[in-house]
Design a protein around this motif. Structure first.
Motif, PDB file in Angstrom:
ATOM      1  N   ARG A  19       0.832  -1.204   0.000  1.00 42.90           N
ATOM      2  CA  ARG A  19       0.000   0.000   0.000  1.00 42.90           C
ATOM      3  C   ARG A  19       0.868   1.256   0.000  1.00 42.90           C
ATOM      4  O   ARG A  19       0.834   2.057   0.922  1.00 42.90           O
ATOM      5  N   THR A  20       1.671   1.401  -0.988  1.00 39.28           N
ATOM      6  CA  THR A  20       2.481   2.615  -1.145  1.00 39.28           C
ATOM      7  C   THR A  20       2.397   3.039  -2.607  1.00 39.28           C
ATOM      8  O   THR A  20       3.373   2.964  -3.346  1.00 39.28           O
ATOM      9  N   PRO A  21       1.221   3.474  -3.039  1.00 38.91           N
ATOM     10  CA  PRO A  21       1.005   3.733  -4.465  1.00 38.91           C
ATOM     11  C   PRO A  21       1.862   4.851  -5.035  1.00 38.91           C
ATOM     12  O   PRO A  21       2.102   4.890  -6.233  1.00 38.91           O
ATOM     13  N   ASP A  22       2.320   5.784  -4.179  1.00 39.29           N
ATOM     14  CA  ASP A  22       3.063   6.931  -4.698  1.00 39.29           C
ATOM     15  C   ASP A  22       4.574   6.771  -4.576  1.00 39.29           C
ATOM     16  O   ASP A  22       5.319   7.708  -4.863  1.00 39.29           O
ATOM     17  N   ALA A  23       5.044   5.625  -4.132  1.00 40.25           N
ATOM     18  CA  ALA A  23       6.480   5.434  -3.942  1.00 40.25           C
ATOM     19  C   ALA A  23       7.213   5.491  -5.283  1.00 40.25           C
ATOM     20  O   ALA A  23       6.741   4.961  -6.290  1.00 40.25           O
ATOM     21  N   ASP A  24       8.365   6.177  -5.282  1.00 39.17           N
ATOM     22  CA  ASP A  24       9.217   6.214  -6.469  1.00 39.17           C
ATOM     23  C   ASP A  24      10.056   4.942  -6.464  1.00 39.17           C
ATOM     24  O   ASP A  24      10.983   4.801  -5.660  1.00 39.17           O
ATOM     25  N   ILE A  25       9.733   4.020  -7.340  1.00 37.11           N
ATOM     26  CA  ILE A  25      10.392   2.708  -7.297  1.00 37.11           C
ATOM     27  C   ILE A  25      11.855   2.774  -7.730  1.00 37.11           C
ATOM     28  O   ILE A  25      12.581   1.790  -7.586  1.00 37.11           O
ATOM     29  N   ASN A  26      12.288   3.919  -8.236  1.00 41.67           N
ATOM     30  CA  ASN A  26      13.707   4.076  -8.574  1.00 41.67           C
ATOM     31  C   ASN A  26      14.535   4.584  -7.395  1.00 41.67           C
ATOM     32  O   ASN A  26      15.750   4.741  -7.523  1.00 41.67           O
ATOM     33  N   GLN A  27      13.889   4.837  -6.269  1.00 39.38           N
ATOM     34  CA  GLN A  27      14.581   5.428  -5.120  1.00 39.38           C
ATOM     35  C   GLN A  27      14.455   4.554  -3.876  1.00 39.38           C
ATOM     36  O   GLN A  27      14.369   5.068  -2.758  1.00 39.38           O
ATOM     37  N   LEU A  28      14.451   3.249  -4.037  1.00 43.45           N
ATOM     38  CA  LEU A  28      14.236   2.354  -2.898  1.00 43.45           C
ATOM     39  C   LEU A  28      15.466   1.507  -2.566  1.00 43.45           C
ATOM     40  O   LEU A  28      15.355   0.477  -1.905  1.00 43.45           O
ATOM     41  N   ALA A  29      16.622   1.943  -3.008  1.00 46.95           N
ATOM     42  CA  ALA A  29      17.836   1.156  -2.768  1.00 46.95           C
ATOM     43  C   ALA A  29      18.106   0.982  -1.277  1.00 46.95           C
ATOM     44  O   ALA A  29      18.451  -0.114  -0.816  1.00 46.95           O
ATOM     45  N   ASP A  30      17.947   2.052  -0.498  1.00 45.21           N
ATOM     46  CA  ASP A  30      18.219   1.957   0.937  1.00 45.21           C
ATOM     47  C   ASP A  30      17.218   1.042   1.622  1.00 45.21           C
ATOM     48  O   ASP A  30      17.592   0.198   2.458  1.00 45.21           O
ATOM     49  N   GLU A  31      15.933   1.205   1.293  1.00 51.26           N
ATOM     50  CA  GLU A  31      14.912   0.367   1.922  1.00 51.26           C
ATOM     51  C   GLU A  31      15.106  -1.115   1.601  1.00 51.26           C
ATOM     52  O   GLU A  31      14.877  -1.987   2.439  1.00 51.26           O
ATOM     53  N   LEU A  32      15.548  -1.381   0.391  1.00 49.97           N
ATOM     54  CA  LEU A  32      15.727  -2.776  -0.035  1.00 49.97           C
ATOM     55  C   LEU A  32      17.120  -3.308   0.275  1.00 49.97           C
ATOM     56  O   LEU A  32      17.380  -4.500   0.094  1.00 49.97           O
TER      57      LEU A  32
END
Length: 286
Positions: A19-32
């Protein structure tokens, strides 16, 4: 590196929704805790991260969707019959099975000499070759005992078994004829050989008709109208003639086919398959 879209669709049952529809999927390196390998070009494209033992694929599709693909599952298996000297300490012909994982760098090769007895039965390492089951093979791979690998090996063998065994039989027949004492030609023997040749070609053509589209076959037929094969040996390498016409005359555009995909199919053909294709599509010589 990989066809990420294909992986996304093949493993669709293993995706998870978030449920994070607005997340920028190109900016998730730290989270992942990973490294971005491929950025999404638009809102419908995939972003791919290297996350250690996995690749993590992300896409907005009715919300954020995520797929983790284990790297050690991304192996390829190639089966081929080797009939020319490649520097191995094995008698020709021999069977070679290559397992390669580009993601992990793991690679293993199994080889076994193929033999033919007086009745024409083929065997490798003393084990009769069967179309429905690969011969026993040993691989030095960490996943060699996994059910997924066994299933993939079975599938790869069944895809290659028929043309591999036909190529092996053709090799031994040619070898026997080369060393056979000369004798007067017999009409019955010639007819028998022609009948066997026709049956081999018929079987291969039936398989090839399912592998190639009508448009691809029309393209190959046009190429063959300008090619003359002087000898049986010259039939090898049909893809080279097709590649030349695709590059020079853009036949792939004319027939609306994927030229590179067609060339890959042609490169994968065994000798008997190439001959079968030539026999089916070459114009009749008067």
């Amino acid at each position: 590196m990989y066809d990420w879209n294909a992986l996304w669709h093949v493993h669709d049952k293993h995706r998870g929704g978030y449920r994070t529809p607005d997340a920028d999927i190109n900016q998730l390196a730290d989270e992942l805790q990973g490294k971005l390998l491929k950025s999404a070009r638009d809102e419908h494209d995939l972003a791919v991260y290297d996350t250690g033992d996995d690749y993590t694929l992300l896409r907005h599709d009715n919300g954020l969707q995520m797929l983790r693909v284990a790297k050690h599952h991304l192996f390829d298996i190639g089966v081929r019959l080797v009939t020319a000297d490649e520097g191995q300490a094995l008698a020709l012909p021999y069977l070679e099975v290559l397992v390669d994982n580009l993601a992990t760098g793991e690679e293993a090769v199994w080889r076994g000499e193929v033999h033919c007895n007086d009745e024409g039965a083929l065997s490798v390492n003393g084990e009769t070759l069967r179309l429905d089951m690969p011969p026993r093979m040993q691989f030095d791979l960490p996943f060699k005992d996994e059910a997924r690998f066994a299933a993939a090996l079975q599938e790869a063998w069944q895809d290659a078994a028929e043309h591999t065994t036909l190529d092996a039989a053709a090799w031994f027949n040619a070898e026997a004829l080369e060393h056979a004492p000369e004798e007067a030609p017999l009409d019955a023997r010639i007819q028998q050989m022609c009948d066997r040749y026709a049956e081999i070609i018929r079987r291969e053509q039936a398989l090839l008709s399912r592998r190639f589209s009508d448009a691809e076959l029309h393209l190959v037929a046009e190429v063959l109208r300008g090619v003359h094969f002087e000898s049986a040996e010259s039939c090898r390498g049909l893809w080279l003639a097709v590649e030349a016409r695709v590059l020079h005359d853009e036949l792939d555009h004319k027939y609306k086919v994927d030229g590179e995909a067609l060339l890959e199919k042609l490169r994968a053909l065994g000798y008997t398959q190439e001959v079968a294709l030539i026999e089916a599509l070459s114009p009749v010589q008067h």
